[in-house]
Scaffold this motif. Structure first.
Motif, short mmCIF file in Angstrom:
data_model
loop_
_atom_site.label_atom_id
_atom_site.label_comp_id
_atom_site.label_asym_id
_atom_site.label_seq_id
_atom_site.Cartn_x
_atom_site.Cartn_y
_atom_site.Cartn_z
N THR A 1 0.83 -1.21 0.00
CA THR A 1 0.00 0.00 0.00
C THR A 1 0.85 1.25 0.00
O THR A 1 0.56 2.23 -0.70
N ASN A 2 1.90 1.22 0.80
CA ASN A 2 2.80 2.39 0.83
C ASN A 2 3.45 2.62 -0.53
O ASN A 2 3.58 3.76 -0.99
N GLN A 3 3.86 1.50 -1.18
CA GLN A 3 4.47 1.65 -2.50
C GLN A 3 3.46 2.18 -3.51
O GLN A 3 3.79 3.02 -4.37
N PHE A 4 2.21 1.70 -3.41
CA PHE A 4 1.18 2.17 -4.33
C PHE A 4 0.90 3.66 -4.15
O PHE A 4 0.80 4.42 -5.11
N ILE A 5 0.83 4.07 -2.90
CA ILE A 5 0.58 5.49 -2.61
C ILE A 5 1.76 6.33 -3.09
O ILE A 5 1.58 7.42 -3.64
N ALA A 6 2.98 5.79 -2.88
CA ALA A 6 4.14 6.53 -3.34
C ALA A 6 4.14 6.65 -4.87
O ALA A 6 4.48 7.70 -5.43
N SER A 7 3.72 5.55 -5.54
CA SER A 7 3.63 5.60 -7.00
C SER A 7 2.60 6.62 -7.46
O SER A 7 2.82 7.38 -8.40
N ILE A 8 1.45 6.62 -6.80
CA ILE A 8 0.40 7.59 -7.14
C ILE A 8 0.90 9.01 -6.93
O ILE A 8 0.68 9.91 -7.77
#
Length: 329
Positions: free
Chosen positions: A200-207
């Motif tokens: 989730t953290n990686q996804f948010i960082a990607s977004i």
């Protein structure tokens, strides 16, 4: 004779020395009890004097400045203490000073401590009564400790019961400690939760990274986000779609109501569509009408040849021929 004079001399010296020692002792005791100094009388009212006695010291900022001159109980909840304080020291005691009763060391006698005031008030005069503050006494502390010990004993007993149940594997905590499979499952769940959190953290960082790269001025998304005209148009479109959705929904409800009415009521449409005998009735009626029409034609033909109506029909034929001739011209 010489022996008697020597004896008298020694007795005289003993009496003089004894008298001097007695006077010195009285002076020392009187000085300690502030008997020979000029004193003022100040008062304090307590609910409990905690063993305070007459002659106990009165201290101001840790210095002996007087003694307790009188202790008088005026009612069940008030004990008045008269303190004899040196007049020279009383010049420093303000009217907001606070009197408390304490002990002189762990096992010493009781003393009255006067705490200096903080306000810029006048100094006390003889006969003033100062404020008091009752500290927690030793009996109160022992009573509190007794209650605390009883509660600690009950708490220890409860903890012992809980510990025994946990060691026996009872309850969720006991199962968690004794059941290795459950521990492994929980550990695996935590590991999955950790991986999910990381993803989730990686996804948010990607977004966030993608959003940060959007050109708010040149890109379509930026124009949609920043252009107020486009935003207003989108808002109107959405509003129209919402209104259309409401209208369609209302129309659907009306159609459902009409269909339900047709299905449930004895309307003409319902009678026409659901009455099985109606087609047969219509067929028979059509046959009768056909037969009646044929009979009517036959009757009309018979009327044409009847001498009573023959003139009328010939007149009709002549008028028709005139109309046809005029229309051809």
């Amino acid at each position: 004779m010489q022996k008697s004079a020597s004896h008298k001399t020694r007795v005289g010296i003993f009496v003089v020395v004894g008298t001097m020692i007695l006077v010195a002792a009285l002076y020392f005791i009187g000085n300690r009890q502030h008997i020979f100094s000029k004193n003022i009388q100040i008062y304090a009212v307590f609910q409990n004097v905690n063993g305070l006695q007459l002659g106990n010291n009165v201290r101001y900022s840790g210095i002996n400045v007087g003694t307790v001159g009188r202790i008088e109980m005026v009612d069940e909840a008030r004990i008045v203490i008269q303190m004899m304080v040196e007049e020279k020291t009383g010049a420093f005691i303000k009217r907001d000073a606070i009197a408390t009763i304490g002990s002189d060391g762990l096992v010493g006698s009781m003393v009255v401590n006067i705490l200096p005031g903080k306000a810029n008030l006048p100094v006390i005069v003889s006969g003033d009564t100062i404020t008091t503050y009752s500290k927690i006494g030793a009996d109160d502390m022992l009573s509190t400790l007794n209650v605390t010990n009883e509660n600690a004993a009950l708490l220890t007993a409860d903890l012992l019961k809980i510990t025994n149940k946990i060691l026996a594997g009872e309850g969720a905590l006991g199962a968690l400690i004794t059941d290795s499979t459950l521990t492994k499952d929980i550990r695996a769940t935590l590991e999955n939760l950790k991986n999910t959190t990381s993803g989730t953290n990686q996804f948010i960082a990607s977004i966030n990274h993608k959003v940060s790269k959007i050109d708010m001025k040149a890109s379509t998304v930026g124009v949609l986000l920043n252009d107020t005209i486009v935003g207003n148009q989108m808002q109107r479109i959405i509003s129209n779609l919402e209104q259309s959705s409401i209208d369609v929904s209302k129309t659907t409800e009306d159609l459902e109501s009409i269909i339900s009415e047709i299905k449930t009521s004895k309307s003409t449409f319902n009678y026409i569509t659901k009455d099985e005998s109606l087609p047969k009735t219509i067929d028979s009626t059509m046959i009768i009408i056909k037969e009646a029409s044929q009979r009517l034609n036959e009757n009309m033909e018979a009327l044409k040849h009847n001498f009573l109506f023959r003139g009328y029909f010939r007149k009709q034929e002549r008028d028709q021929k005139k109309k046809d001739k005029s229309s051809n011209d």
